[in-house]
Write an enzyme that holds these catalytic residues in place. Sequence first.
Site, PDB file in Angstrom:
ATOM      1  CE  LYS A 208      -2.001   2.395   3.364  1.00  0.00           C
ATOM      2  NZ  LYS A 208      -1.936   3.764   2.822  1.00  0.00           N
ATOM      3  N   GLY A 260       7.367   4.489   7.982  1.00  0.00           N
ATOM      4  CA  GLY A 260       6.434   5.548   8.335  1.00  0.00           C
ATOM      5  C   GLY A 260       6.742   6.074   9.716  1.00  0.00           C
ATOM      6  CB  SER A 261       4.708   8.009  12.086  1.00  0.00           C
ATOM      7  OG  SER A 261       3.585   7.163  12.197  1.00  0.00           O
ATOM      8  CB  THR A 262       8.255   6.362  15.868  1.00  0.00           C
ATOM      9  OG1 THR A 262       9.486   6.574  15.157  1.00  0.00           O
ATOM     10  CG2 THR A 262       8.546   5.531  17.099  1.00  0.00           C
ATOM     11  N   GLY A 265       4.336   2.578  13.577  1.00  0.00           N
ATOM     12  CA  GLY A 265       5.230   1.412  13.679  1.00  0.00           C
ATOM     13  C   GLY A 265       4.986   0.655  14.975  1.00  0.00           C
ATOM     14  CD  GLU A 282      13.331   4.206   7.132  1.00  0.00           C
ATOM     15  OE1 GLU A 282      13.235   5.027   8.073  1.00  0.00           O
ATOM     16  OE2 GLU A 282      13.193   4.501   5.938  1.00  0.00           O
ATOM     17  CB  CYS A 316      13.042   8.867   7.819  1.00  0.00           C
ATOM     18  SG  CYS A 316      13.685   7.969   6.409  1.00  0.00           S
ATOM     19  CD  GLU A 413      10.547  11.866  11.784  1.00  0.00           C
ATOM     20  OE1 GLU A 413       9.537  11.234  12.135  1.00  0.00           O
ATOM     21  OE2 GLU A 413      11.398  11.410  11.016  1.00  0.00           O
TER      22      GLU A 413
HETATM   23  P1  NAI Z   1       1.955   7.389   9.015  1.00  0.00           P
HETATM   24  O1  NAI Z   1       2.910   6.503   9.734  1.00  0.00           O
HETATM   25  O2  NAI Z   1       0.563   7.523   9.536  1.00  0.00           O
HETATM   26  O3  NAI Z   1       1.828   6.914   7.490  1.00  0.00           O
HETATM   27  C1  NAI Z   1       2.700   6.047   6.839  1.00  0.00           C
HETATM   28  C2  NAI Z   1       1.926   4.947   6.139  1.00  0.00           C
HETATM   29  O4  NAI Z   1       1.279   4.120   7.105  1.00  0.00           O
HETATM   30  C3  NAI Z   1       0.802   5.441   5.214  1.00  0.00           C
HETATM   31  O5  NAI Z   1       0.781   4.616   4.072  1.00  0.00           O
HETATM   32  C4  NAI Z   1      -0.445   5.238   6.059  1.00  0.00           C
HETATM   33  O6  NAI Z   1      -1.616   5.082   5.305  1.00  0.00           O
HETATM   34  C5  NAI Z   1      -0.093   3.968   6.796  1.00  0.00           C
HETATM   35  N1  NAI Z   1      -0.813   3.736   8.049  1.00  0.00           N
HETATM   36  C6  NAI Z   1      -1.404   4.645   8.888  1.00  0.00           C
HETATM   37  N2  NAI Z   1      -1.934   4.021   9.960  1.00  0.00           N
HETATM   38  C7  NAI Z   1      -1.681   2.698   9.814  1.00  0.00           C
HETATM   39  C8  NAI Z   1      -1.952   1.542  10.602  1.00  0.00           C
HETATM   40  N3  NAI Z   1      -2.586   1.615  11.771  1.00  0.00           N
HETATM   41  N4  NAI Z   1      -1.521   0.343  10.150  1.00  0.00           N
HETATM   42  C9  NAI Z   1      -0.853   0.228   8.989  1.00  0.00           C
HETATM   43  N5  NAI Z   1      -0.575   1.288   8.206  1.00  0.00           N
HETATM   44  C10 NAI Z   1      -0.969   2.509   8.607  1.00  0.00           C
HETATM   45  O7  NAI Z   1       2.623   8.804   8.908  1.00  0.00           O
HETATM   46  P2  NAI Z   1       1.911  10.234   8.676  1.00  0.00           P
HETATM   47  O8  NAI Z   1       0.742  10.402   9.600  1.00  0.00           O
HETATM   48  O9  NAI Z   1       1.683  10.369   7.233  1.00  0.00           O
HETATM   49  O10 NAI Z   1       3.062  11.229   9.175  1.00  0.00           O
HETATM   50  C11 NAI Z   1       3.188  11.556  10.550  1.00  0.00           C
HETATM   51  C12 NAI Z   1       4.632  11.751  10.931  1.00  0.00           C
HETATM   52  O11 NAI Z   1       5.336  10.548  10.742  1.00  0.00           O
HETATM   53  C13 NAI Z   1       5.372  12.767  10.092  1.00  0.00           C
HETATM   54  O12 NAI Z   1       5.184  14.055  10.566  1.00  0.00           O
HETATM   55  C14 NAI Z   1       6.787  12.291  10.230  1.00  0.00           C
HETATM   56  O13 NAI Z   1       7.352  12.820  11.418  1.00  0.00           O
HETATM   57  C15 NAI Z   1       6.673  10.795  10.367  1.00  0.00           C
HETATM   58  N6  NAI Z   1       6.944  10.076   9.107  1.00  0.00           N
HETATM   59  C16 NAI Z   1       8.109   9.386   8.986  1.00  0.00           C
HETATM   60  C17 NAI Z   1       8.411   8.748   7.809  1.00  0.00           C
HETATM   61  C18 NAI Z   1       9.668   8.001   7.628  1.00  0.00           C
HETATM   62  O14 NAI Z   1      10.109   7.844   6.497  1.00  0.00           O
HETATM   63  N7  NAI Z   1      10.273   7.465   8.663  1.00  0.00           N
HETATM   64  C19 NAI Z   1       7.528   8.799   6.654  1.00  0.00           C
HETATM   65  C20 NAI Z   1       6.278   9.504   6.893  1.00  0.00           C
HETATM   66  C21 NAI Z   1       6.037  10.127   8.068  1.00  0.00           C
END
Ligand code: NAI
Length: 503
Positions: A208, A260-262, A265, A282, A316, A413
């Site tokens: 996804k 994605g976000s910690t 995760g 990651e 990140c 972050e």
């Molecule tokens: P997020 O972690 O919610 O989104 C990342 C992915 O996870 C998206 O595809 C989302 O649809 C999916 N997702 C959301 N909830 C989920 C769940 N319960 N189970 C499985 N998948 C799920 O991140 P978001 O809200 O877009 O960003 C929030 C903060 O996270 C940012 O401000 C940033 O600090 C951090 N972040 C870090 C990233 C990295 O590369 N380490 C990438 C994106 C965001």
Amino acid sequence: MSTVAPVIKRPAKRSQGRPAPELIFGDLWQFDPAPETADPKLKARYELFINGKFVAPSSGKYFDSINPANEQKLTEIAHGNAADVDAAYAAAKKAFDHTWGKLPGKERAKYLYRIARLLQDRAREFAVAETLDGGKPIKESRDFDVPMAAAHFFYHAGWADKLDYVAPGRKVAPLGVVGQVIPWNFPLLMLAWKLAPALAMGNTVVIKPAETTSVTALKLAEIFQDAGLPPGVVNIVTGFGDTGAAIMGHATAAKVAFTGSTEVGKIIMRSLAGTDKKMTMELGGKAANIVFDDAPIDQAVEGIVNGIFFNQGHVCCAGSRLLVQETVADEVLAKLKNRIRTLRVGDPIDKNTDIGAINSKEQLHTIEKLVAAGVKEGATMYQPPCKLPTKGFYFRPTLFSDVSMSSRVAREEIFGPVLSILTFRTLDEAIEKANNTAYGLSAGVWTDKGSRILKMSTELKAGVVWANTYNKFDPTSPFGGYKESGFGREGGRQGLLDYCKLV
Ligand code: NAI
Ligand code: MG
């Protein structure tokens, strides 16, 4: 070669208590707009990609994907639900059992090479689509994201028939079906990071993309069709967190991989505790870029700017904390201010743009909130006087000096173009401050001394340590975190090991 002397622009009436004159490049050298014109070939609506075909979501629901540079609707994306995720896993399982999992590595390699070459053929089109959908400057999607995505497929194609050398002395076997969820900061590149090693190893995938940036994933699905990739090898189910949770929690998944976000995760890790699924995570970062007084300062300033303002700081491993040795702190800060005044913030599709649009309104609010907290906590803020477009989501490059270790802008972050500057006196103090964070994804060291680089890279608790450079990537080089930045590696031989079992 001629050099252009900087010109000081003086405010019209300095006598009226105006601030000192500043070098405002945007006003001095207005460039004509230079938009990239390649056709992104977008469809009005994108379906799910399951079992080699584009199919409507069982809920019949779609959501808009907008261009964050101007808030206009680009296209519609299908909202996949648990039934769609089931169908995707069934297709992936069938492909694993009957086609892909049975193919010799050298045959799988041919598909991966084909995907890489087809992506290169359509590189301009993909770069424009990526920029329109996600807001990153076209020069980054054109020169970094798309070529690196192709490079990951090429690199892993090279491995597919040499898997006996991944773990010398041992044989390796694929895991089965892998579930993957990725974020919005490098939509196509993260897709390549996740898919290429999984496929090279013989796994099949349900993946996804993020809800704000699904377009290039679905365009890559067109390439899978053109490459004749057997149905079910890659299945793309678009949607929100609910769709992601269904993918991560599915009984058929032998392994899940998340970027994605910690916060999310941790939710996934908790929900999978007790299962026998393999997992790689990651997550976030708060990297220290450490500048010693013997560093080549001008080069370091370029590296710092690249480290935090690259891709609007939506990285990140962004060098979001600058640790600078006290003796050169004033010089570095003055040079940084000068440098960021020359950055062009604006329409990401313009080839001259350095800082494009923030990916979403939500992310812009997160950045604004944390920056307000930095000001409230007493840090000194500097933002250059650049003009921002009136429509779309934009944020000025921002420096915080006089930042204390306990300040939110030093600990959390921000994921935006915001740099927090702290100082140190000794090497030990630099190590102590750099490691004083919940994260540990990356770090940078700027010094003239090789021995100091070795010492720092040993002591820093970070998965990647760049020396006298920043944000350099290569498919051969493993990437991943310590502590709350996650576990597992992507890229290189180590990345492949996370997609196989030893037999
Ligand atoms: P997020 O972690 O919610 O989104 C990342 C992915 O996870 C998206 O595809 C989302 O649809 C999916 N997702 C959301 N909830 C989920 C769940 N319960 N189970 C499985 N998948 C799920 O991140 P978001 O809200 O877009 O960003 C929030 C903060 O996270 C940012 O401000 C940033 O600090 C951090 N972040 C870090 C990233 C990295 O590369 N380490 C990438 C994106 C965001
Ligand atoms: Mg979008």
